[in-house]
Design an enzyme around this catalytic site. Sequence first.
Site, PDB file in Angstrom:
ATOM      1  CG  ASP A  45      -2.051  -1.156   0.959  1.00 32.33           C
ATOM      2  OD1 ASP A  45      -2.384  -1.489   0.013  1.00 32.33           O
ATOM      3  OD2 ASP A  45      -2.894  -1.253   1.940  1.00 32.33           O
ATOM      4  N   GLY A  46       1.972   1.391   0.495  1.00 22.83           N
ATOM      5  CA  GLY A  46       2.876   2.233   0.616  1.00 22.83           C
ATOM      6  C   GLY A  46       3.270   2.813  -0.725  1.00 22.83           C
ATOM      7  CG  ASN A 122      -4.647   5.724   3.087  1.00 26.61           C
ATOM      8  OD1 ASN A 122      -5.430   5.332   2.199  1.00 26.61           O
ATOM      9  ND2 ASN A 122      -3.516   5.012   3.440  1.00 26.61           N
ATOM     10  CB  THR A 161      -9.021   0.515   6.421  1.00 26.52           C
ATOM     11  OG1 THR A 161      -8.480   0.814   5.101  1.00 26.52           O
ATOM     12  CG2 THR A 161     -10.580   0.411   5.933  1.00 26.52           C
ATOM     13  CG  ASN A 164     -10.679   6.667  11.010  1.00 24.65           C
ATOM     14  OD1 ASN A 164     -11.064   7.863  11.621  1.00 24.65           O
ATOM     15  ND2 ASN A 164     -11.434   5.779  10.402  1.00 24.65           N
ATOM     16  CB  SER A 166      -4.708   2.940  14.593  1.00 31.85           C
ATOM     17  OG  SER A 166      -4.264   1.810  13.421  1.00 31.85           O
ATOM     18  CB  ALA A 185      -4.176  10.637  22.836  1.00 30.73           C
TER      19      ALA A 185
END
Length: 268
Positions: A45-46, A122, A161, A164, A166, A185
């Site tokens: 994906d990178g 992304n 996916t 976001n 995470s 956080a």
Amino acid sequence: MKVAIVANQEPQTLRVLNQLYHLLAEANIPIDQDQPNLVISVGGDGTLLSAFHRYSDHLEEVLFMGVHTGHLGFYTDWRDYEIEEMVQKLRDETLTSTSYPLLEVRITYTDGQPERRFLALNESTIKRGNTTMVADVYIRDELFERFRGDGLSVSTPTGSTAYNKSVGGAVIHPSINAMQLAEIASLNNRLFRTLGSSLVIAADDWLKIALQPSGDYFVTVDQLDIPQDQMAAVHYRVAKERIRFVSNRHMHFWHRVQDAFIGDIEKS
């Protein structure tokens, strides 16, 4: 049809590249890295993100497709052992496409320098050094909340996916033309209050993240780190541009999600 190839330097990718160049030559499909009709990403994906940013100024002219040689291929439809079949389909079939929303990122400054504009496939994040970030979040130019915490993430549906997810954001189908704001956080106590959950923002709305004066902010746009001085605000909206993928073999979105995060249920 003219093809450009973007690849990483992993050993497995290099082996696939040799085969791919040979098969494209046999099929009389020319390589044109400057003005392609099709961009083939070979890697993970990178690598696909790198290919997107390399050709982001030519989105109306190019289609994208990915060959997976890495550990996670959320954007890739072909495996490294399917190269021969892939090239045959490129030679014999009329290519059809499916498009996904993109994120427009604009950075404005306090010192009068010109604003900068980026596109993200992304997500984009805003963070601040080693201290708490304080920022005012505006939706359609109306103040929504004052955020305190580690940072903020704004993602596309396909990017929902990635980071976001995470940080607790929802997974959104790319047929929904929207963007998502998720907190990283956040501080929530008797003095400080934020919504706490992610927000899905419609395509005709926009976000403005107004920053307190500081020289230690940095913004990411996909895998690109953009440290900035004298930032006043970061503006987000669903971009007018869209990315187009070859759809002849395109895996359905929920199939991708299931394959990437859940796997074979019967074997679990």
